[in-house]
Scaffold this motif. Structure first.
Motif, PDB file in Angstrom:
ATOM      1  N   THR A  18      -7.988 -59.471  80.542  1.00 16.79           N
ATOM      2  CA  THR A  18      -8.673 -59.963  81.740  1.00 16.79           C
ATOM      3  C   THR A  18      -9.559 -58.844  82.254  1.00 16.79           C
ATOM      4  O   THR A  18      -9.071 -57.750  82.576  1.00 16.79           O
ATOM      5  CB  THR A  18      -7.660 -60.389  82.820  1.00 16.79           C
ATOM      6  N   PHE A  19     -10.865 -59.111  82.367  1.00 16.97           N
ATOM      7  CA  PHE A  19     -11.804 -58.071  82.792  1.00 16.97           C
ATOM      8  C   PHE A  19     -11.745 -57.868  84.317  1.00 16.97           C
ATOM      9  O   PHE A  19     -11.550 -58.817  85.084  1.00 16.97           O
ATOM     10  CB  PHE A  19     -13.228 -58.432  82.381  1.00 16.97           C
ATOM     11  N   THR A  20     -11.944 -56.641  84.703  1.00 14.05           N
ATOM     12  CA  THR A  20     -12.014 -56.273  86.131  1.00 14.05           C
ATOM     13  C   THR A  20     -13.245 -55.388  86.331  1.00 14.05           C
ATOM     14  O   THR A  20     -14.104 -55.275  85.450  1.00 14.05           O
ATOM     15  CB  THR A  20     -10.745 -55.507  86.556  1.00 14.05           C
ATOM     16  N   GLU A  21     -13.273 -54.689  87.481  1.00 15.39           N
ATOM     17  CA  GLU A  21     -14.383 -53.773  87.729  1.00 15.39           C
ATOM     18  C   GLU A  21     -14.294 -52.509  86.901  1.00 15.39           C
ATOM     19  O   GLU A  21     -15.209 -51.664  86.949  1.00 15.39           O
ATOM     20  CB  GLU A  21     -14.470 -53.412  89.217  1.00 15.39           C
ATOM     21  N   PHE A  22     -13.236 -52.351  86.103  1.00 16.79           N
ATOM     22  CA  PHE A  22     -13.047 -51.128  85.333  1.00 16.79           C
ATOM     23  C   PHE A  22     -13.603 -51.227  83.910  1.00 16.79           C
ATOM     24  O   PHE A  22     -13.470 -50.297  83.133  1.00 16.79           O
ATOM     25  CB  PHE A  22     -11.561 -50.762  85.274  1.00 16.79           C
ATOM     26  N   GLN A  23     -14.189 -52.355  83.517  1.00 19.50           N
ATOM     27  CA  GLN A  23     -14.800 -52.472  82.201  1.00 19.50           C
ATOM     28  C   GLN A  23     -16.327 -52.494  82.320  1.00 19.50           C
ATOM     29  O   GLN A  23     -16.876 -52.943  83.323  1.00 19.50           O
ATOM     30  CB  GLN A  23     -14.358 -53.755  81.476  1.00 19.50           C
ATOM     31  N   HIS A  24     -16.980 -51.981  81.288  1.00 15.30           N
ATOM     32  CA  HIS A  24     -18.434 -52.122  81.202  1.00 15.30           C
ATOM     33  C   HIS A  24     -18.835 -52.473  79.768  1.00 15.30           C
ATOM     34  O   HIS A  24     -19.267 -53.581  79.482  1.00 15.30           O
ATOM     35  CB  HIS A  24     -19.152 -50.836  81.640  1.00 15.30           C
ATOM     36  N   THR A  25     -18.672 -51.495  78.861  1.00 12.88           N
ATOM     37  CA  THR A  25     -18.936 -51.761  77.440  1.00 12.88           C
ATOM     38  C   THR A  25     -17.595 -51.946  76.740  1.00 12.88           C
ATOM     39  O   THR A  25     -16.721 -51.074  76.842  1.00 12.88           O
ATOM     40  CB  THR A  25     -19.708 -50.599  76.805  1.00 12.88           C
ATOM     41  N   VAL A  26     -17.446 -53.089  76.019  1.00 14.02           N
ATOM     42  CA  VAL A  26     -16.167 -53.400  75.398  1.00 14.02           C
ATOM     43  C   VAL A  26     -16.409 -53.751  73.920  1.00 14.02           C
ATOM     44  O   VAL A  26     -17.213 -54.641  73.611  1.00 14.02           O
ATOM     45  CB  VAL A  26     -15.470 -54.578  76.098  1.00 14.02           C
ATOM     46  N   PHE A  27     -15.723 -52.992  73.044  1.00 15.34           N
ATOM     47  CA  PHE A  27     -15.722 -53.307  71.605  1.00 15.34           C
ATOM     48  C   PHE A  27     -14.483 -54.140  71.299  1.00 15.34           C
ATOM     49  O   PHE A  27     -13.362 -53.733  71.629  1.00 15.34           O
ATOM     50  CB  PHE A  27     -15.727 -52.033  70.768  1.00 15.34           C
ATOM     51  N   ILE A  28     -14.714 -55.317  70.641  1.00 12.21           N
ATOM     52  CA  ILE A  28     -13.607 -56.237  70.371  1.00 12.21           C
ATOM     53  C   ILE A  28     -13.334 -56.208  68.879  1.00 12.21           C
ATOM     54  O   ILE A  28     -14.192 -56.561  68.061  1.00 12.21           O
ATOM     55  CB  ILE A  28     -13.962 -57.662  70.830  1.00 12.21           C
ATOM     56  N   ASN A  29     -12.152 -55.774  68.518  1.00  8.32           N
ATOM     57  CA  ASN A  29     -11.769 -55.636  67.103  1.00  8.32           C
ATOM     58  C   ASN A  29     -10.408 -56.282  66.900  1.00  8.32           C
ATOM     59  O   ASN A  29      -9.378 -55.636  66.875  1.00  8.32           O
ATOM     60  CB  ASN A  29     -11.732 -54.160  66.727  1.00  8.32           C
TER      61      ASN A  29
END
Length: 396
Positions: free
Chosen positions: A321-332
């Motif tokens: 679950t995304f919050t204000e603490f994510q910006h660039t996310v690599f999904i593997n």
């Protein structure tokens, strides 16, 4: 002449015949006993012969005797000595100068004080007290204040304006477990400026300031700040604001709206300053620009950074679950996972950059793709999403 001679002869014979002679008395008790007044027509003055310390006195029974002057003084009440003279008492108290008072070991600026038994040298008020006209004989050991654990108070119009003392003495000590420094230091030395209804201030002289004299101040809302002049006519302020446990900290610079707030550092080896950040308005409007490493220049955009920018990077392979603490996310991920975005209306303008690295399925909160269609599955490659306040929009 014969009659006078006879009288003299008779008196002479009488003195010779009797040891006591009475005048108007038949029972004399002294060699010459006069029952009446005595008058002497002439008295010889002393010549160069040294004076004798003798005084002729009459006792209660009328007998004439000599006594010393000191004997008469000793009979006077203790502590009193009458002296009638138009001259000042001067001298050193010696026999050659009897009107003087001896120093009794008193030094310069000392007086004599009675201790109940004798006179002793004591300090005069003018040498040990502070005078309204100022003191010219102060030393490094002199002080103005108290020598016991009592606060020193400075008043005006009989109202305490300033107090000095230990924190506990001034009742400013916080003994609770949550007390902050320095309030929890009971022996802390404190200069306490008193106020009326929570208002007090400490102001400084600044002759070139036009309207905004430098001052520290408090308000009845429990706020504190300091304000001062800037370049004569402008002013700045750093203060707290708010009421009822809803406080804030404010930095203010102003007069015509384009005065900057500048953060800078100092290089001691070269005695130079380097500007780190500049926050500046553009006149009397709501426009504000912030620049970092601007070297004294105004930013050309709302935010201008002359240098690199770092943003947070995450790698995930499970439900997130995304919050204000994510910006660039690599999904593997190797198996199917779900990415939940926050409600778009709660974070208008926020940007997420997503890069799918594997072939596993990534289910995601609905967003409007580049074709303006709703999508719930993340495609391979890079997807950049931004909230418009209502939906998540793909913007790449």
């Amino acid at each position: 002449m014969k009659k006078l001679s006879l009288i003299c002869f008779s008196i002479s014979s009488l003195f010779a015949w009797s040891q006591k002679v009475g005048v108007k008395t038949t029972s004399p008790t002294e060699t010459l006993d006069i029952n009446g007044s005595l008058r002497v027509r002439g008295i010889n003055l002393t010549g160069t012969t040294a004076l004798k310390d003798r005084i002729m006195v009459f006792e209660n029974d009328g007998v004439v005797k000599y006594v010393t002057s000191s004997a008469i003084i000793r009979q006077m009440p203790l502590g009193f000595f009458g002296l009638n003279t138009a001259s000042n008492l001067v001298g050193n108290g010696k026999v050659a100068n009897p009107l003087g008072i001896a120093s009794l070991s008193a030094n310069t600026n000392q007086a004599l004080g009675w201790d109940g038994t004798k006179w002793l040298p004591v300090d005069q008020l003018s040498s040990s007290n502070w005078l309204f006209v100022g003191n010219s004989n102060t030393t490094s050991t002199n002080l103005l204040g108290t020598i016991n654990d009592i606060s020193m108070s400075v008043r005006s119009n009989n109202t305490t304006m300033l107090q000095f003392g230990k924190r506990n003495t001034l009742n400013l000590y916080d003994s609770s477990n949550t007390g902050l420094y320095p309030y929890n230091q009971q022996d802390n030395s404190v200069s306490y400026i008193r106020g009326t209804n929570g208002n007090s201030s400490l102001q400084f002289e600044s002759s070139t300031s036009q309207s905004y004299k430098p001052v520290f101040f408090t308000t009845s809302d429990g706020n504190f700040g300091f304000r001062g002049s800037s370049a004569g006519n402008d002013w700045f302020e750093v203060s707290s604001s708010g009421s009822s446990n809803n406080g804030s900290l404010q930095f203010t610079i102003g007069d015509n709206g384009d005065e900057p707030i500048i953060f800078r550092k100092y290089n001691k080896s070269t005695d130079t300053f380097v500007e780190m950040m500049r926050m500046q308005g553009l006149g009397l409007n709501n426009l504000v620009r912030v620049g970092i490493n601007m070297q004294g220049n105004v930013a050309n955009s709302t935010l201008q950074i002359n240098g690199s920018v770092t943003k947070k990077v995450d790698v995930i392979n499970a439900d997130t679950t995304f919050t204000e603490f994510q910006h660039t996310v690599f999904i593997n991920n190797s198996s199917s996972i779900t990415v939940t975005l926050p409600t778009a209306s709660t974070c208008k303008g926020r940007i997420y950059i997503l890069k799918k690295l594997s072939s596993g399925t990534v289910n995601i909160t609905s967003f409007v793709n580049r074709n303006s269609s709703n999508s719930n599955v993340l495609s391979a490659g890079v997807t950049q999403l931004q909230s418009d306040g209502s939906n998540w929009q793909q913007i790449n």
